[in-house]
Design a protein around this motif. Structure first.
Motif, PDB file in Angstrom:
ATOM      1  N   ILE A   1       0.857  -1.183   0.000  1.00 32.32           N
ATOM      2  CA  ILE A   1       0.000   0.000   0.000  1.00 32.32           C
ATOM      3  C   ILE A   1       0.893   1.232   0.000  1.00 32.32           C
ATOM      4  O   ILE A   1       1.743   1.399   0.867  1.00 32.32           O
ATOM      5  N   ASP A   2       0.685   2.081  -1.003  1.00 34.28           N
ATOM      6  CA  ASP A   2       1.441   3.321  -1.152  1.00 34.28           C
ATOM      7  C   ASP A   2       0.507   4.505  -0.939  1.00 34.28           C
ATOM      8  O   ASP A   2      -0.715   4.360  -0.987  1.00 34.28           O
ATOM      9  N   ALA A   3       1.103   5.660  -0.754  1.00 33.47           N
ATOM     10  CA  ALA A   3       0.339   6.903  -0.688  1.00 33.47           C
ATOM     11  C   ALA A   3       1.005   7.908  -1.625  1.00 33.47           C
ATOM     12  O   ALA A   3       2.233   7.937  -1.743  1.00 33.47           O
ATOM     13  N   ILE A   4       0.173   8.676  -2.291  1.00 33.44           N
ATOM     14  CA  ILE A   4       0.675   9.769  -3.132  1.00 33.44           C
ATOM     15  C   ILE A   4       0.010  11.051  -2.664  1.00 33.44           C
ATOM     16  O   ILE A   4      -1.210  11.102  -2.505  1.00 33.44           O
ATOM     17  N   ALA A   5       0.828  12.064  -2.419  1.00 35.22           N
ATOM     18  CA  ALA A   5       0.332  13.392  -2.066  1.00 35.22           C
ATOM     19  C   ALA A   5       0.564  14.314  -3.255  1.00 35.22           C
ATOM     20  O   ALA A   5       1.647  14.303  -3.856  1.00 35.22           O
ATOM     21  N   VAL A   6      -0.461  15.073  -3.586  1.00 33.02           N
ATOM     22  CA  VAL A   6      -0.344  16.104  -4.612  1.00 33.02           C
ATOM     23  C   VAL A   6      -0.703  17.415  -3.922  1.00 33.02           C
ATOM     24  O   VAL A   6      -1.799  17.561  -3.383  1.00 33.02           O
ATOM     25  N   ILE A   7       0.246  18.338  -3.917  1.00 32.13           N
ATOM     26  CA  ILE A   7       0.067  19.582  -3.177  1.00 32.13           C
ATOM     27  C   ILE A   7       0.241  20.764  -4.122  1.00 32.13           C
ATOM     28  O   ILE A   7       1.290  20.918  -4.743  1.00 32.13           O
ATOM     29  N   GLY A   8      -0.814  21.572  -4.226  1.00 27.69           N
ATOM     30  CA  GLY A   8      -0.741  22.767  -5.061  1.00 27.69           C
ATOM     31  C   GLY A   8      -2.112  23.164  -5.551  1.00 27.69           C
ATOM     32  O   GLY A   8      -3.009  22.332  -5.678  1.00 27.69           O
ATOM     33  N   ALA A   9      -2.292  24.439  -5.822  1.00 28.62           N
ATOM     34  CA  ALA A   9      -3.579  24.946  -6.295  1.00 28.62           C
ATOM     35  C   ALA A   9      -3.969  24.292  -7.610  1.00 28.62           C
ATOM     36  O   ALA A   9      -5.146  24.062  -7.881  1.00 28.62           O
ATOM     37  N   ASP A  10      -2.970  23.965  -8.441  1.00 25.54           N
ATOM     38  CA  ASP A  10      -3.219  23.253  -9.693  1.00 25.54           C
ATOM     39  C   ASP A  10      -2.539  21.895  -9.589  1.00 25.54           C
ATOM     40  O   ASP A  10      -1.314  21.803  -9.680  1.00 25.54           O
ATOM     41  N   PRO A  11      -3.318  20.820  -9.388  1.00 26.99           N
ATOM     42  CA  PRO A  11      -2.711  19.494  -9.233  1.00 26.99           C
ATOM     43  C   PRO A  11      -1.846  19.069 -10.416  1.00 26.99           C
ATOM     44  O   PRO A  11      -0.925  18.281 -10.259  1.00 26.99           O
ATOM     45  N   ALA A  12      -2.120  19.608 -11.604  1.00 26.12           N
ATOM     46  CA  ALA A  12      -1.332  19.236 -12.776  1.00 26.12           C
ATOM     47  C   ALA A  12       0.117  19.699 -12.662  1.00 26.12           C
ATOM     48  O   ALA A  12       1.012  19.109 -13.262  1.00 26.12           O
ATOM     49  N   THR A  13       0.363  20.739 -11.886  1.00 27.07           N
ATOM     50  CA  THR A  13       1.716  21.272 -11.762  1.00 27.07           C
ATOM     51  C   THR A  13       2.212  21.297 -10.317  1.00 27.07           C
ATOM     52  O   THR A  13       3.349  21.678 -10.070  1.00 27.07           O
ATOM     53  N   GLY A  14       1.366  20.910  -9.374  1.00 24.96           N
ATOM     54  CA  GLY A  14       1.751  20.928  -7.966  1.00 24.96           C
ATOM     55  C   GLY A  14       2.811  19.892  -7.640  1.00 24.96           C
ATOM     56  O   GLY A  14       3.182  19.060  -8.469  1.00 24.96           O
ATOM     57  N   ARG A  15       3.285  19.943  -6.420  1.00 25.09           N
ATOM     58  CA  ARG A  15       4.306  19.006  -5.939  1.00 25.09           C
ATOM     59  C   ARG A  15       3.679  17.628  -5.753  1.00 25.09           C
ATOM     60  O   ARG A  15       2.598  17.509  -5.192  1.00 25.09           O
ATOM     61  N   LEU A  16       4.338  16.584  -6.207  1.00 24.02           N
ATOM     62  CA  LEU A  16       3.866  15.218  -6.026  1.00 24.02           C
ATOM     63  C   LEU A  16       4.891  14.459  -5.207  1.00 24.02           C
ATOM     64  O   LEU A  16       6.088  14.518  -5.497  1.00 24.02           O
ATOM     65  N   GLU A  17       4.408  13.759  -4.183  1.00 22.90           N
ATOM     66  CA  GLU A  17       5.273  12.917  -3.355  1.00 22.90           C
ATOM     67  C   GLU A  17       4.692  11.513  -3.336  1.00 22.90           C
ATOM     68  O   GLU A  17       3.498  11.342  -3.104  1.00 22.90           O
ATOM     69  N   HIS A  18       5.548  10.528  -3.595  1.00 26.97           N
ATOM     70  CA  HIS A  18       5.120   9.129  -3.618  1.00 26.97           C
ATOM     71  C   HIS A  18       5.810   8.410  -2.464  1.00 26.97           C
ATOM     72  O   HIS A  18       7.027   8.330  -2.412  1.00 26.97           O
TER      73      HIS A  18
END
Length: 120
Positions: free
Chosen positions: A98-115
């Motif tokens: 089981i993994d988790a992905i965080a997408v942080i930013g007003a625009d998810p297409a360009t926001g920070r992604l952490e896996h």
């Protein structure tokens, strides 16, 4: 509520694109059963990966991974087990993670992604 749903959907789209780019094969999205829902089910290198995606406009109120508390983690395991039980032929002989992905930013297409692999 629609804006929150749109943000979540956009974050999941970004997570799927990231996973595909990293060599994962997407098996299912938004898979539901009576125990709950799995955002993404993927496979790579003989491992079935259940992915919980958390999307936030910012981390002002805490990191998205903090939303995966003990109760949420237990539910994810129950839903993952239900997926495996229902797809025995597909997952036979494969490991589970089981993994988790965080997408942080007003625009998810360009926001920070952490896996975070093996999050639970």
């Amino acid at each position: 509520m629609a804006a929150k749903d749109d943000l979540g959907r956009a974050g999941e789209e970004r997570a799927v694109a990231f996973l595909i780019g990293d060599g994962y094969r997407i098996i299912a999205r938004n898979w539901r059963c009576p125990q709950g829902e799995i955002d993404i089910v993927a496979e790579r290198d003989g491992t079935i990966v259940v992915v919980e995606v958390k999307t936030r406009r910012s981390d002002e109120y805490g990191h998205p991974f903090e939303a995966i508390d003990r109760r949420k983690a237990a539910r994810l395991w129950r839903v993952a087990m239900a997926f495996l039980a229902q797809h025995r032929d597909l997952v036979r002989g494969l490991q589970l993670r089981i993994d988790a992905i965080a997408v942080i930013g007003a625009d998810p297409a360009t926001g920070r992604l952490e896996h975070l692999e093996d999050a639970l």
